[in-house]
Scaffold this motif. Structure first.
Motif: not given
Length: 887
Positions: A514-524
């Motif tokens: 979930r941490t990895f997916l959260h960081l990857r899903g941040l609005d770039p």
């Protein structure tokens, strides 16, 4: 004592000779007694028979001699090992399942331990590494406690001038690239900057030459350099040949005064070193120096710490803290502690996880051995009844476990080596692996010890059950029956334990995922598609003035924009998803300035925002008129507005930074950065950022920033990655052919690097959790399969008396569901209380996240239901008439 030990060793390792000597000695005594009896008047035949009667059974005599020599146990152990190997050959399916389980679990532990050994256990490769320390400061701030290993020039001067009995040197742990040119050879290299005496404090002797002198470590000192041996061999053919040679490093000619020895490893990966030239000004005015300390000869570490304690007052004064709310205390921290502080907790958690997988594997094997014990009841009963005794049965079963563990260790070493290679490849993208990772004696010893403990763990329960064997019942039942209630209860308890441990691992893996997916899903905040970036070091003597930097940017960008396929191009000090430069600023309040604060600052050229598609929210972007001839301007991002401006009219607000008052002319969208000053509690975040035009950046900013950061040329184009990189390289080389690029990356890869560590942690934990789940489900499946086979007759009779097939299936499958429920509840409770160890690794998700817990529980119960129902469905294929006919 030693003579007896040598005799025993000789008897064990030269067994045939011992047996021959024993037989020869027996014959000698027999012949001697026969001759003696013949002298007393007996005939030869009668004398020989009498002698044999007196000596007794020859084999019993030999066995007595063997016991006297201590060989009985070795004989028994050899027989047990031979029997265990025959059993494995006779049951290849059982052997394969056990050895595969052991090989995978021990291999995983071996691979992870090799990494743990290389970084957490193995001492640093320097003389007396335990005496090497860094100066550390414990801070108390209004925001809470903090620690720092970095200091300013005034702190270094206190240590240099006042610390008695300490050998100290200053260095920069921020390894910055440099441009190295020797003849036509031009490359980007990693340049380290160290103070005089640095290598002496480390305890490293030069392969050739010397290290820097105090006179060279000053602004007036000669420009000198030290090379690593690989670079000296490549450039000059050897260490001695390199001495006195000149190189062009970062635009400055330097004379080589020393070459480091073969095998020297730096924690920061440098190829060449230059004097740091410490000062109170420039970088020395901030916390940018690390101070290496080794107690002098005859001074203990305790005395060194006491000396630092005596300097608390001058050190605190040199720290120049704010007057209120801050306090500081200095001490010594082991150098190795500093080098591993980022990797230590993830490695320990991974080590704990593979340990849990090993426990689950051992529990699984214990269940298989208990099941096999039920089929071996008659064999073990016969052994005990024929005089072997229960102790002999216990030794036989423990030996079998030891044989399994030994074979599992051999398989685990091979799989562990492969796993170690894979872990190194994965970890190199996330961690600085500067220590060699190999299979040394410590790793092999740990693997052997792991196998021994595993054999005890999975062998003790079946052996304990064997001691409780009812001989009369076992002999009367023959080979039928699968063990008593105690065996069943043990297997059920083992399955519940496996499920509980699997739940803990699955929840931990889920939280990291979930941490990895959260960081990857941040609005770039950017559009990374078709964007390529290339880095060049401008920490170069030829670019010390602002005009030379601006001219380089103008010439190269003009060439780039004229390249077919290039849509937009720009230069920035740092990219989104990277750490940015931190500088002070003050908001303008009328004619006055407010209190000083710190935020991220990035200088950019016009075209940067369009190259990355960063949206303009208000005002305007930079253009070619924003140069040194026009009033200074600045752009801010939305996070800066929210943090510092609030409801103030943004475009009517000014601020002071980099020695000039600047007018805010626009607001741009947020991009993700790696925060430094705690503006966001996350590895990535929308950090308040100031953007200043490169055309209005001062010479002091360029010289200061380029010491730490390499600016990036950014291009959005329709060209493939390789062609876009070539276009950037040609454009820069057309302006300066002595500027090598350190790397080219797509913007997608820049983004991926920012969460690579979280991705690695999630992947490794998911693999371990999946293996644990597989082992637990196999254990559950085995228990239910055994129950279905054992209760086949009972269920046939029930169906003959009117029970439905669904009832029979549910009755057999129900214990599996109960075990899964109990294990899941225990595991969830254990995870709820223990997941706080992951707090420092989690972002965007709480350690008690209900969604993760619910997902794991539902997943495990669903898989457990299938594992229970599938073997139970075999009962639907039996017919009551067949069962009754067989009875």
């Amino acid at each position: 004592m030693w003579a007896r030990l040598r005799s025993w060793i000789h008897s064990v390792f030269h067994r045939q000779r011992f047996e021959d000597d024993l037989s020869s000695e027996f014959r000698h005594h027999l012949e001697s007694r026969t001759r003696h009896l013949m002298q007393e008047g007996l005939e030869e035949r009668a004398a020989r028979l009498q002698a044999r009667r007196e000596f007794g059974d020859p084999e019993a005599v030999r066995q007595s001699c063997r016991q006297a020599r201590g060989l009985y146990w070795t004989d028994e152990f050899r027989r047990h090992v031979s029997f265990a190997l025959r059993l494995l050959r006779r049951h290849p399916t059982f052997a394969a399942s056990v050895l595969l389980t052991l090989g995978l679990t021990i291999g995983a532990n071996t691979a992870v331990f090799s990494i743990v050994d290389g970084f957490l256990i193995r001492p640093l490769p320097y003389p007396e590494p335990e005496r090497l320390s860094l100066l550390m400061a414990d801070l108390e701030t209004p925001r809470g406690p903090a620690q720092t290993w970095s200091h300013g020039g005034r702190i270094w001067e206190v240590i240099r001038d006042q610390a008695e009995g300490l050998e100290a040197s200053v260095f920069s742990s921020w390894s910055q690239g440099g441009n190295l040119a020797v003849g036509d050879w031009v490359r980007h290299v990693n340049q380290g900057r160290v103070g005089a005496g640095y290598f002496s404090v480390l305890g490293v002797q030069m392969q050739a030459g010397r290290e820097f002198s105090p006179q060279e470590d000053t602004t007036q000192g000669e420009a000198v350099a030290i090379l690593g041996l690989p670079l000296a061999d490549r450039l000059f053919g050897g260490a001695q040949q390199a001495l006195g040679q000149e190189i062009l490093l970062s635009g400055q000619t330097r004379r080589i005064v020393g070459v480091l020895p073969a095998g020297f490893r730096s924690p920061y990966g440098e190829d060449v070193w230059t004097p740091l030239v410490p000062s109170r000004r420039g970088e020395g005015s901030g916390a940018n120096y690390d101070i290496l300390i080794r107690p002098a000869e005859g001074v203990t570490l305790e005395q060194a710490r006491a000396q630092i304690g005596l300097l608390q007052a001058p050190l605190a004064e040199a720290a120049d803290l704010p007057p209120e709310g801050y306090s500081i205390r200095y001490g010594l921290a082991p150098l190795q502690t500093d080098l591993i502080r980022e990797i230590r907790q993830p490695l320990l958690i991974l080590w704990l996880a593979v340990g849990l997988v090993l426990v689950i594997g051992c529990v699984n094997i214990a269940g298989l051995l208990l099941a096999r014990l039920g089929r071996r009841r008659r064999e073990l009963a016969v052994r005990a009844s024929l005089g072997g005794g229960r102790a002999a049965v216990l030794r036989q079963m423990l030996t079998e476990s030891l044989v399994l563990a030994a074979l599992g260790v051999l398989l685990g070493v091979g799989l562990g080596y492969l796993g170690k290679e894979g872990l190194e490849l994965l970890a190199q993208e996330s961690f600085s692996l500067w220590q060699p990772v190999d299979f040394n004696l410590r790793v092999l010893a740990a693997t052997a010890l792991t196998g021994l403990l595993a054999s005890l763990l999975f062998g003790i329960l079946p052996a304990k059950q064997a001691l409780k064997l009812d001989l009369r019942q076992a002999l009367s039942q023959g080979g039928r029956g699968m063990g008593g209630d105690g065996s069943h209860r043990f297997r059920h308890l083992l399955v519940v334990t496996q499920v509980a441990l699997s739940v803990i691992l699955l929840i931990g893996a889920g939280l990291l995922l979930r941490t990895f997916l959260h960081l990857r899903g941040l609005d770039p905040g950017i559009d990374p598609a078709q964007v390529v970036a290339g880095k060049v070091s401008l920490a170069d003597a030829r670019y010390k003035d602002a005009e030379s930097v601006r001219a380089l940017y103008n010439r190269s960008l003009t060439r780039l924009r004229s390249t077919p396929g290039v849509e937009h191009a720009g230069v920035a000090l740092t990219l989104p998803y990277e750490r940015a430069l931190n500088l002070g600023f003050a908001m303008q309040q009328g004619e006055e300035l407010g209190p000083g604060q710190v935020t991220d600052v990035v200088y950019v050229t016009p075209g940067f925002f369009r190259a990355l598609s960063i949206p303009l929210l208000q005002g305007r972007l930079f253009n070619e008129r924003d140069d040194s001839r026009h009033p200074p301007v600045v752009l801010v991002n939305r996070a800066f507005v929210e943090r510092y401006l609030g409801d103030r009219p943004v475009l009517e607000t000014g601020l002071a930074t980099m020695g000039a008052r600047r007018q805010i002319v626009g607001v741009v969208g947020d991009v993700q950065h790696r925060p430094v000053w705690g503006q966001v509690d996350s590895p990535l975040g929308a950090v308040a950022t100031l953007y200043v035009p490169a055309g209005q950046s001062a010479e002091a900013l360029f010289n200061f920033a380029h010491r730490w950061f390499s600016p990036s040329w950014v291009v959005r184009s329709k060209l493939p990655l390789e062609q876009a990189a070539s276009a950037i390289e040609e454009a820069v080389h057309s302006a300066d052919p002595l500027l090598p690029f350190s790397e080219f990356q797509s913007m997608e890869s820049v983004m991926a690097e920012s969460w690579a560590r979280q991705q690695l942690q999630a992947v490794l934990m998911l693999v371990l959790a999946a293996l644990a789940l597989l082992l637990a489900i196999v254990g559950l499946y085995g228990v239910i399969s055994q129950a279905a086979l054992q209760r086949r007759r009972e269920m046939g009779i029930r169906m003959a008396l009117g029970a439905g097939r669904g009832q029979a299936v549910l009755k057999v499958a129900w214990p599996g569901l109960i075990m899964a429920l109990l294990g899941t509840a225990m595991g969830a409770a254990g995870a709820w209380s223990g997941m706080r160890v992951l707090n420092h690794l989690l972002t965007g998700v709480d350690a008690h996240d209900p969604l993760t817990y619910a997902t794991v529980v539902i997943l495990l119960l669903g898989v457990a239901a299938l594992a229970s129902l599938i073997p139970s469905l075999r009962l639907t294929r039996i017919t009551p008439s067949e069962i009754l006919r067989n009875e």
